[in-house]
Design a protein around this motif. Structure first.
Motif, PDB file in Angstrom:
ATOM      1  N   ASP A  28      41.935  40.868  34.941  1.00 19.73           N
ATOM      2  CA  ASP A  28      41.669  39.491  35.362  1.00 19.73           C
ATOM      3  C   ASP A  28      41.522  39.115  36.679  1.00 19.73           C
ATOM      4  O   ASP A  28      42.047  39.802  37.418  1.00 19.73           O
ATOM      5  CB  ASP A  28      42.561  38.437  34.628  1.00 19.73           C
ATOM      6  N   GLY A  29      40.508  38.243  37.102  1.00 14.42           N
ATOM      7  CA  GLY A  29      40.300  38.062  38.437  1.00 14.42           C
ATOM      8  C   GLY A  29      39.666  38.738  39.442  1.00 14.42           C
ATOM      9  O   GLY A  29      39.474  38.732  40.640  1.00 14.42           O
ATOM     10  N   CYS A  30      38.880  39.835  38.497  1.00 10.62           N
ATOM     11  CA  CYS A  30      38.019  40.794  39.497  1.00 10.62           C
ATOM     12  C   CYS A  30      36.751  40.054  39.977  1.00 10.62           C
ATOM     13  O   CYS A  30      36.165  39.300  39.418  1.00 10.62           O
ATOM     14  CB  CYS A  30      37.644  41.967  38.330  1.00 10.62           C
ATOM     15  N   PRO A  31      36.457  40.328  41.269  1.00  7.01           N
ATOM     16  CA  PRO A  31      35.416  39.924  41.756  1.00  7.01           C
ATOM     17  C   PRO A  31      33.965  40.076  41.133  1.00  7.01           C
ATOM     18  O   PRO A  31      33.849  41.150  40.705  1.00  7.01           O
ATOM     19  CB  PRO A  31      35.245  40.186  43.345  1.00  7.01           C
ATOM     20  N   PRO A  32      33.020  39.181  40.936  1.00  3.49           N
ATOM     21  CA  PRO A  32      32.090  39.488  40.300  1.00  3.49           C
ATOM     22  C   PRO A  32      30.905  40.362  41.069  1.00  3.49           C
ATOM     23  O   PRO A  32      31.064  40.542  42.513  1.00  3.49           O
ATOM     24  CB  PRO A  32      31.422  38.282  40.057  1.00  3.49           C
ATOM     25  N   ASN A  33      29.929  40.789  40.489  1.00  6.46           N
ATOM     26  CA  ASN A  33      28.785  41.612  41.130  1.00  6.46           C
ATOM     27  C   ASN A  33      28.925  42.785  41.727  1.00  6.46           C
ATOM     28  O   ASN A  33      28.277  43.287  42.444  1.00  6.46           O
ATOM     29  CB  ASN A  33      28.168  40.525  42.045  1.00  6.46           C
ATOM     30  N   THR A  76      30.355  43.967  37.190  1.00  5.84           N
ATOM     31  CA  THR A  76      31.214  42.856  36.862  1.00  5.84           C
ATOM     32  C   THR A  76      30.816  41.617  36.850  1.00  5.84           C
ATOM     33  O   THR A  76      30.103  41.207  37.777  1.00  5.84           O
ATOM     34  CB  THR A  76      32.594  42.948  37.941  1.00  5.84           C
ATOM     35  N   SER A  77      31.233  40.756  35.934  1.00  7.20           N
ATOM     36  CA  SER A  77      30.570  39.511  35.763  1.00  7.20           C
ATOM     37  C   SER A  77      31.681  38.349  36.057  1.00  7.20           C
ATOM     38  O   SER A  77      31.054  37.152  36.253  1.00  7.20           O
ATOM     39  CB  SER A  77      30.294  39.135  34.137  1.00  7.20           C
ATOM     40  N   GLY A  78      32.868  38.676  36.792  1.00  5.88           N
ATOM     41  CA  GLY A  78      33.823  37.646  36.828  1.00  5.88           C
ATOM     42  C   GLY A  78      34.651  37.333  35.769  1.00  5.88           C
ATOM     43  O   GLY A  78      35.564  36.738  35.673  1.00  5.88           O
ATOM     44  N   SER A  79      34.252  37.596  34.505  1.00  8.58           N
ATOM     45  CA  SER A  79      35.070  37.693  33.176  1.00  8.58           C
ATOM     46  C   SER A  79      36.148  38.622  33.119  1.00  8.58           C
ATOM     47  O   SER A  79      35.960  39.755  33.747  1.00  8.58           O
ATOM     48  CB  SER A  79      34.337  37.446  32.184  1.00  8.58           C
ATOM     49  N   LEU A 353      42.545  39.703  48.411  1.00 12.35           N
ATOM     50  CA  LEU A 353      41.954  38.408  47.832  1.00 12.35           C
ATOM     51  C   LEU A 353      42.812  37.024  48.189  1.00 12.35           C
ATOM     52  O   LEU A 353      42.315  36.234  48.774  1.00 12.35           O
ATOM     53  CB  LEU A 353      41.985  38.673  46.450  1.00 12.35           C
TER      54      LEU A 353
END
Lengths: 360, 360, 360, 360
Positions: A28-33, A76-79, A353
């Motif tokens: 969880d909490g992975c940056p998107p894109n 990654t989508s942020g989800s 982060l």
């Protein structure tokens, strides 16, 4: 706060027992894109996987990681990123004999005392199989850090002590590490280590190991004073790995034996570049990265499952003996290398982060 | 998650700089109805306080703790316990000379890089003065644990290595520890240590130390597998202390050098009492306490503030030299003893509460 | 996770009882290098302070906030900001008469059942006095947000319902709010409200209130799906204020009565600027800010301490009656305006930092 | 702290998108030794499942929950419980038409602004499909609470307002709720509601709803003052459900309109049993349960996906129109009943464990 979650902003939660249908991990909490595929993660999974050489457990864990969520059209989508690894080679019957006895050095006894119930099949939740999930999370952390920090970034681990045999750390070559079955960075130690570990194995015994981790390309300013010191979070992360009993940052326990002059790293401006003349601090001052190489090491105790007969008690608290016959490694420390790297990568990304949050 | 908060259920938050008006601590989650007074806490405060002997800093910190909330009619009320310690002996002028230079081994450089602002007065937030707050929190943890576990409970620390001089741990006597200025548990080492540390001090240099912590009367079942292992939380807690660079649980780093037979502690039923034949695990198996003595140790690096001239850079990144003249300890490790005890007590109480929550 | 801490990255911990020596607050995670003084904070403190008009409690709380740490040379240093407010007007004797009885509508009964101990002096920890600490934390949050978002940023609250009397929200003028003793945004309502509240007061009774909060200048993208929805964190923050029993985001409970066409806000590009044709969502879609005005409201129940005699039980569980004679407000809701603003500001800053962490 | 995790000690993390291979949930901190099977959980899953009547979405979600870990020989083991629900009826093509437009009332716009990437297939992570995971976690919470509190424990929700039609809450019969397609507790309202919702559906529009939750058999003492008030955590939990915009505890927003006499609940000892003469507090005083029935309600906005054409913008920010043709519910609020129950059960269990930790 959670029992099975690690991290603050970049967090992962692992689940699963060694002999259940599967194990897995939710990041969880992975940056998107950020470009991410199962293939990228599989590389590290394969490095941890047992059954690859005669020096590690013969259990064949295929460890094929599948992404179930959080990645959309290759990014990654942020989800939350859910990953699952099926347990394909779990033979429950192997463990029937140890069902009623507590293996010395294992958590059998403490688990039962704590929970009043114990999954005796191969260690259940206490099995090192859980670490496969960490490696998957760590692989993502590495990919994200690389996308933020560029090619200069790396986290590399190597075995620097195999039982009573050290290697020459001055010969550290990162490229050597994946070329030998010991993840040893010093080419010259391999031959002797092979003989040593074969002897250990034949004798039915086991040995411990020390793993050193080195992170490069880490900017200054990561970490925080007081209770989120980079040292502190690294120590927690490494000490959470099965069988780890000691952690050093930089000079570590050895710092006790140094004088103030020897220990504190002098600072120099070399033609515009700030450098330290030594690195006893392991790249961390006051809990905050200094821009130097981050260096941590940890000790893995010798495998507790050995062939010789050991004194213990059974479920009814009666004295008895036990000798383990299941699959085991003569040195579980070897496989801890990719796990250590994974934990360090997760801590570093987490602090990257956190620093971005507070200090912009 | 927080930068200045430690703990999960029993949590404390510290604040304050070495040269501000005061430092302090807010303890949250403390069980109610436990007798508590400032006097109880002051005992540990006085043990940490510098200026008591020629072997520790000459700064006179009175360290008088005042309780501002959370105690009603002599008992904890369940509300947060706020404690304040005024900085009575803070002379800001002492530190003017180091305002523009980064002291090697200190966090001056990394703080400025991280925050873009730096309280240069005596280390500000990075000063070991913060640890007085921890000792206050730890004193409360000890009192609560004693009320839950009875008289058999204790957490005791001692210096077992002073620079290059070890002591004989077989001579460990808890009662000796508070009788000598080194918190040394082995009476026979005192004389030699005195000579050694005086020499260190006269030479203007410093040495490191190793502190061992022992907790007794801890029931089995505290801790948790995976990311809240008792080992892991202890490591984080000890590594968060200023100048600590290494942590061992039980055999610690030394476990790497043992064989499986030597390392894993055999279990026996001695007339109805379960005992282990050795304690390489430090009383923790799979992250959970086994009912044995809990043993952890940690290394404190030598004081970085020494009299000899050291190379460094200034705020403008120009090469320069620095020699520190402020108050300092020849061995900061000595004062780390009550701090280490405090952190261990907090971790143990935290896990006592966590276990009570999940396992009833 | 903590009982007395609010927030994720921008966190504050409050402590103190209404009749102890002081109350206070520790703000952790505040970005560094932002100009901050006690004066800046005092402005909001004074708005919350009782005893200013005949419509609020006659208790004279001077509420002078002092900063004890975390600010260096007029700027935040990144270290925890500890603030203290002394209780100068605490007369413990006032409360002796209610020592043994549980006041209906208060937490006397539940506190004693939970903790087995109860600070009966003016509510102790349950007193609304604790909210002074929140206002101090919120004042910092506002200052930080203003430094990040510029002058277009504001968080403003107003009383829109005073007991049975509403005001015309179409007449909302932010400038009016601080000009009248009700924090009412609609000038035309003041006269009637004055008469109404005087009558309430004379009758010894009390009334509730609804406060509406409006935040402007908030960028799109703050908040998070699922369990950190901006709506969810705002609801938690507002419902944590004493005496609050209901929270609406945008249309709130009223959304139940709308049709799909009426409720969902249509989106338009007005000459390059994205606008919504209505704001039933309160500026939050899927838990994430849309760039519109953020609108939340909350209901404060009528003051429970009223002059008329009420049925209750005493400590021995015997039936009895009670009538409160201590200081009280005819409408505690009025003073909730700056508290609501403070909580909203803290939530917004927290999510600003969280978004910066994950999404760069 | 985490975006996709709910709870403090009893915590669950959900993952998955509406059109990915699966969704799921990891429950951590569950007490051990409690009988648990997939069947037990499936009962609540089936109550939430759409496609059961003409009044809810025609999407056929089989919602078969599978337990992957944490249960050993039919009992919880104390290890994390991982549950997976495969997405069997996910037809990605349905959503191609809305790929480039932002649906008003949905999170399409804010997700893209936040993450820079958007899973447009059926809402992706923002889809209410995520709530199936919560129901699974809530089912476990109910089972654990029942094992702790006995048969007197229950958490029951009902729709008390369907668009403009209320029901008579005095007729509340828990047994009626599962007998009608509206989860309505008042038998007499069903007929009218049927006609009303059919008309809504035929018109292609939608309506909102208010759901009331009632928990019985909850001991006094759960909850905590200040930032972990039971009200506050319930508000956060309910406001985190998709489409919820308002939350009331007890009298809720209505408390603003009451006098002090009407609002505060008088206490009586009725033959040894402490009872309150009313329950405007919703069973919570000062954030702590009083032993009364816990009552909370929440409003769900009308379904945003309606058949009529709506103004919006597309990905290029150009003005356009949209009318949704996918599956949808005329009133999503109906299906929120088991979700609300699940969230309330999780909050109550969490506080049960927290209270056990701090207050023994």
């Amino acid at each position: 706060m959670s029992f099975n979650t690690f991290g603050k902003l970049f967090r992962f939660t692992t689940w699963g027992e060694s002999h259940g249908p599967a194990i897995g991990c939710v990041v969880d909490g992975c940056p998107p894109n950020i470009a991410l595929s199962e293939k990228d993660i599989q590389i590290d999974m394969d490095r941890r996987r047992p059954g690859k050489s005669k020096f590690t457990s013969q259990r064949k864990e295929y460890d094929r990681v599948e992404i179930l969520s959080g990645v959309f059209e290759g990014k990654t989508s942020g989800s939350p990123i859910s990953m699952i690894i099926y347990n394909k080679d779990a033979k429950s019957r192997d463990y029937e004999t140890i069902k009623n006895k507590f293996r010395p050095g294992h958590a059998d006894y403490t688990y039962l005392l704590k929970y009043g119930i114990r999954d005796y099949r191969g260690g259940g939740r206490q099995s090192a199989r859980e670490t496969a999930s960490r490696v998957a999370a760590g692989a993502i952390a590495k990919i994200v850090l690389k996308s933020f920090l560029g090619k200069k970034f790396s986290v590399v681990g190597g075995v620097v002590q195999l039982g009573i045999l050290g290697c020459n750390k001055n010969n550290w070559k990162a490229k050597e590490i994946n070329k030998n079955p010991f993840f040893c960075p010093d080419k010259k130690s391999i031959k002797l280590w092979e003989k040593y570990l074969l002897a250990i194995r034949k004798a039915g015994t086991s040995c411990g190991a020390i793993i050193e981790l080195r992170a490069n390309g880490i900017p200054a300013g990561l970490g925080a004073p007081i209770y989120s010191k980079l040292d502190s979070d690294l120590a927690a992360s490494l000490m959470s790995i099965n069988a780890v009993k000691g952690v050093n940052i930089g000079a570590g326990m050895g710092a006790a034996f140094l004088s103030g002059e020897e220990n504190s790293d002098e600072i120099r401006n070399f033609k515009g570049k700030i450098k330290f003349k030594s690195n006893n601090a392991g790249g961390i001052l006051g809990g905050i990265s200094s821009g130097q190489e981050i260096v941590a090491s940890f000790a893995v105790k010798p495998t507790s499952s050995i062939l010789s007969s050991r004194e213990t008690i059974d479920k009814k608290r009666k004295n008895t003996k036990i000798s383990v016959k299941g699959r085991h490694d003569p040195c579980v420390g070897i496989r801890a290398v990719p796990i250590g790297e994974a934990m360090m990568a997760c801590v570093l990304l987490d602090h990257y982060l956190l620093n971005r949050a507070q200090c912009g």
